[in-house]
Design a protein around this motif. Structure first.
Motif, PDB file in Angstrom:
ATOM      1  N   ASP A 263      16.921  -2.071   0.446  1.00  0.00           N
ATOM      2  CA  ASP A 263      17.742  -1.103   1.520  1.00  0.00           C
ATOM      3  C   ASP A 263      16.367  -1.387   2.659  1.00  0.00           C
ATOM      4  OD1 ASP A 263      17.942  -0.530   4.249  1.00  0.00           O
ATOM      5  OD2 ASP A 263      19.231   0.585   3.108  1.00  0.00           O
ATOM      6  N   GLU A 264      15.572  -2.233   3.759  1.00  0.00           N
ATOM      7  CA  GLU A 264      14.349  -2.048   4.388  1.00  0.00           C
ATOM      8  C   GLU A 264      14.393  -0.693   4.821  1.00  0.00           C
ATOM      9  OE1 GLU A 264      14.938  -5.234   7.939  1.00  0.00           O
ATOM     10  OE2 GLU A 264      16.351  -4.211   8.136  1.00  0.00           O
ATOM     11  N   LYS A 265      15.050   0.158   5.105  1.00  0.00           N
ATOM     12  CA  LYS A 265      15.255   1.213   5.985  1.00  0.00           C
ATOM     13  C   LYS A 265      14.509   1.924   4.996  1.00  0.00           C
ATOM     14  CE  LYS A 265      17.302   4.487   8.385  1.00  0.00           C
ATOM     15  NZ  LYS A 265      18.162   5.274   9.689  1.00  0.00           N
ATOM     16  N   ALA A 266      15.542   2.259   3.855  1.00  0.00           N
ATOM     17  CA  ALA A 266      15.668   2.886   2.233  1.00  0.00           C
ATOM     18  C   ALA A 266      13.561   3.374   1.872  1.00  0.00           C
ATOM     19  CB  ALA A 266      16.027   3.768   1.555  1.00  0.00           C
ATOM     20  N   ASN A 267      13.542   1.837   1.920  1.00  0.00           N
ATOM     21  CA  ASN A 267      12.492   1.343   1.342  1.00  0.00           C
ATOM     22  C   ASN A 267      11.174   1.919   1.576  1.00  0.00           C
ATOM     23  OD1 ASN A 267      13.654   0.060  -0.440  1.00  0.00           O
ATOM     24  ND2 ASN A 267      12.693  -2.423  -0.197  1.00  0.00           N
ATOM     25  N   ALA A 268      10.475   2.006   2.919  1.00  0.00           N
ATOM     26  CA  ALA A 268       9.931   2.641   3.812  1.00  0.00           C
ATOM     27  C   ALA A 268       9.211   3.887   3.206  1.00  0.00           C
ATOM     28  CB  ALA A 268       9.836   2.698   5.520  1.00  0.00           C
ATOM     29  N   TRP A 269      10.644   4.753   2.815  1.00  0.00           N
ATOM     30  CA  TRP A 269      10.090   6.150   2.239  1.00  0.00           C
ATOM     31  C   TRP A 269       8.954   5.902   0.719  1.00  0.00           C
ATOM     32  CZ3 TRP A 269      11.217  10.566   4.788  1.00  0.00           C
ATOM     33  CH2 TRP A 269      11.538  10.497   5.505  1.00  0.00           C
ATOM     34  N   TYR A 270       9.377   4.764  -0.121  1.00  0.00           N
ATOM     35  CA  TYR A 270       8.960   4.491  -1.169  1.00  0.00           C
ATOM     36  C   TYR A 270       7.294   3.314  -1.282  1.00  0.00           C
ATOM     37  CZ  TYR A 270      13.456   5.602  -2.777  1.00  0.00           C
ATOM     38  OH  TYR A 270      14.674   5.603  -3.360  1.00  0.00           O
ATOM     39  N   ASP A 271       7.015   3.123  -0.217  1.00  0.00           N
ATOM     40  CA  ASP A 271       6.168   2.438   0.613  1.00  0.00           C
ATOM     41  C   ASP A 271       5.525   3.790   0.666  1.00  0.00           C
ATOM     42  OD1 ASP A 271       6.821  -0.003   0.254  1.00  0.00           O
ATOM     43  OD2 ASP A 271       7.156  -0.397   2.538  1.00  0.00           O
ATOM     44  N   GLY A 272       5.257   4.868   1.548  1.00  0.00           N
ATOM     45  CA  GLY A 272       4.448   5.954   2.025  1.00  0.00           C
ATOM     46  C   GLY A 272       4.115   6.388   1.413  1.00  0.00           C
ATOM     47  N   VAL A 273       4.827   6.823   0.019  1.00  0.00           N
ATOM     48  CA  VAL A 273       4.670   7.737  -1.351  1.00  0.00           C
ATOM     49  C   VAL A 273       3.471   6.841  -2.183  1.00  0.00           C
ATOM     50  CG1 VAL A 273       5.821   8.503  -3.546  1.00  0.00           C
ATOM     51  CG2 VAL A 273       6.595   9.142  -1.668  1.00  0.00           C
ATOM     52  N   LYS A 274       3.542   5.657  -2.417  1.00  0.00           N
ATOM     53  CA  LYS A 274       3.138   4.841  -3.403  1.00  0.00           C
ATOM     54  C   LYS A 274       1.625   4.451  -2.849  1.00  0.00           C
ATOM     55  CE  LYS A 274       3.538   0.185  -2.606  1.00  0.00           C
ATOM     56  NZ  LYS A 274       4.012  -1.731  -2.925  1.00  0.00           N
ATOM     57  N   SER A 275       1.778   4.530  -1.192  1.00  0.00           N
ATOM     58  CA  SER A 275       0.309   4.466  -0.545  1.00  0.00           C
ATOM     59  C   SER A 275      -0.974   5.106  -0.557  1.00  0.00           C
ATOM     60  CB  SER A 275       0.155   4.052   1.000  1.00  0.00           C
ATOM     61  OG  SER A 275       0.860   5.514   1.412  1.00  0.00           O
ATOM     62  N   ALA A 276      -0.119   6.304  -0.920  1.00  0.00           N
ATOM     63  CA  ALA A 276      -1.034   8.124  -1.205  1.00  0.00           C
ATOM     64  C   ALA A 276      -1.722   7.573  -2.729  1.00  0.00           C
ATOM     65  CB  ALA A 276      -0.025   8.838  -1.335  1.00  0.00           C
ATOM     66  N   PHE A 277      -1.178   6.584  -3.484  1.00  0.00           N
ATOM     67  CA  PHE A 277      -1.416   6.552  -5.065  1.00  0.00           C
ATOM     68  C   PHE A 277      -2.570   5.677  -5.134  1.00  0.00           C
ATOM     69  CE2 PHE A 277       1.947   9.468  -4.929  1.00  0.00           C
ATOM     70  CZ  PHE A 277       1.822   9.682  -6.468  1.00  0.00           C
TER      71      PHE A 277
END
Length: 350
Positions: A263-277
């Motif tokens: 889901d393109e909308k839901a995936n934005a949350w995961y992209d944000g967390v991934k970018s912190a690592f």
């Protein structure tokens, strides 16, 4: 808190102990139905005929663990919907029979706590027994309950798990609300679809948790935290505090399991967390294996245990490899962008 044993029934061949295939079973469409095992030897045939799908999956998974552990101190289940299909059948019977004499089978399996009660009755377990129904945080609250029970010094070992089935009633409502995809996708194309909606999944995952490690090599659930209705900046603050209270930096996490669901909308949350690592962290996904459902994080915990134990997982679940075998894994999942959770697992040092 340590994982002594675990069982998982899912849309993949994961029963009884690990992934049975090197690649994912390819599901088509927006329903990922569980691959149910043979129930022979797990559930008496007379009882099995009266069980709905959710209850029989949960009883089979729970029985696989409890039949060898008669001294388990309690049963804690997390489920958002429980046996909702049985509930709908019972309500329809009220209408069909004009509130007359009804069969009790659907009624006794229609409540979320039916599974915990069935397991207690079958195994004569008179200990702590409770069911948590908190939507997308049902499993997380069951795990927190286990932490609390161990802290109170009242228990040594607990059965903790989750169950969810695809309810046609809920599915129809969620489909109309836009939760699920209307176009055709498969397990292999789900994550790259980047369109609106996801796919519906189901499954049961059961764990025997111990307060203290009883043997070498046991995987530990180090900590868990969740929040609701958080904005992205608040979620990152929550993650920072979570790592800080465990004495960790972002670079200390060696594996990151994210609940990407197409889901393109839901995936934005995961992209944000991934970018912190850092980019050296190993990345994994799991909903292209099990689908989206309120307690899907329990499948992620089971999968994290497999990774930390060095068991192989399908290549489709690996987004990025690292040069080492992870010893600390963080799971981040959210349900509908409202309920968010972080679960930290680690393995003993070599």
């Amino acid at each position: 808190m340590y994982i002594k044993e675990s069982i998982c029934i899912s849309p993949q061949e994961t029963f009884p102990s690990r992934f049975a295939t090197e690649t994912l079973i390819e599901h088509q469409g927006n329903k990922y139905f569980a691959v149910e095992p043979s129930y022979e030897g797990l559930i008496p045939m007379g009882a099995l005929r009266r069980m709905g799908k959710a209850v029989r999956m949960g009883v089979a998974a729970g029985t696989s663990l409890l039949r060898n552990e008669p001294d388990t101190d309690g049963i804690i289940i997390g489920t958002a919907n429980g046996g909702l299909e049985d509930c709908i059948k019972f309500l329809n019977q009220i209408v069909d029979y004009n509130e007359g004499t009804l069969t009790p089978t659907n009624f006794v399996q229609s409540t979320p706590n039916a599974l915990a009660g069935q397991l207690a009755l079958i195994h004569k377990n008179h200990g702590y027994n409770i069911t948590h129904s908190h939507g997308g945080l049902s499993f997380e609250n069951a795990v927190i309950d286990a932490f609390l029970q161990f802290e109170q010094q009242e228990t040594r070992q607990l059965l903790v798990g989750s169950i969810e089935e695809i309810s046609e009633y809920n599915y129809a409502i969620d489909l109309k609300s836009g939760l699920y995809k209307e176009e055709m996708t498969t397990s292999k194309t789900l994550l790259s679809s980047n369109t609106k909606g996801t796919v519906c999944g189901e499954g049961a995952a059961m764990f025997l948790f111990e307060k203290e490690s009883s043997r070498q090599g046991q995987i530990r659930i180090a900590d868990l935290s969740h929040t609701s209705y958080a904005r992205p900046e608040r979620l990152h603050q929550h993650l920072n505090r979570f790592l800080e209270r465990n004495g960790l930096n972002f670079s200390d996490i060696e594996g990151l399991i994210l609940g990407y669901n197409g889901d393109e909308k839901a995936n934005a949350w995961y992209d944000g967390v991934k970018s912190a690592f850092p980019e050296t962290v190993a990345l994994y996904t799991f909903k292209n294996a099990c689908g989206e459902y309120p307690t899907a994080s329990s499948f992620a915990v089971w999968m994290a245990q497999q990774i930390l134990q060095g068991n192989p997982i399908p290549d489709e679940l690996v987004l990025r490899k690292s040069g080492i075998s992870p010893r600390k894994i963080l799971i981040y999942n959210h349900y509908r962008g409202i309920q968010h959770s972080f679960i930290l697992l680690d393995a003993p040092s070599r």
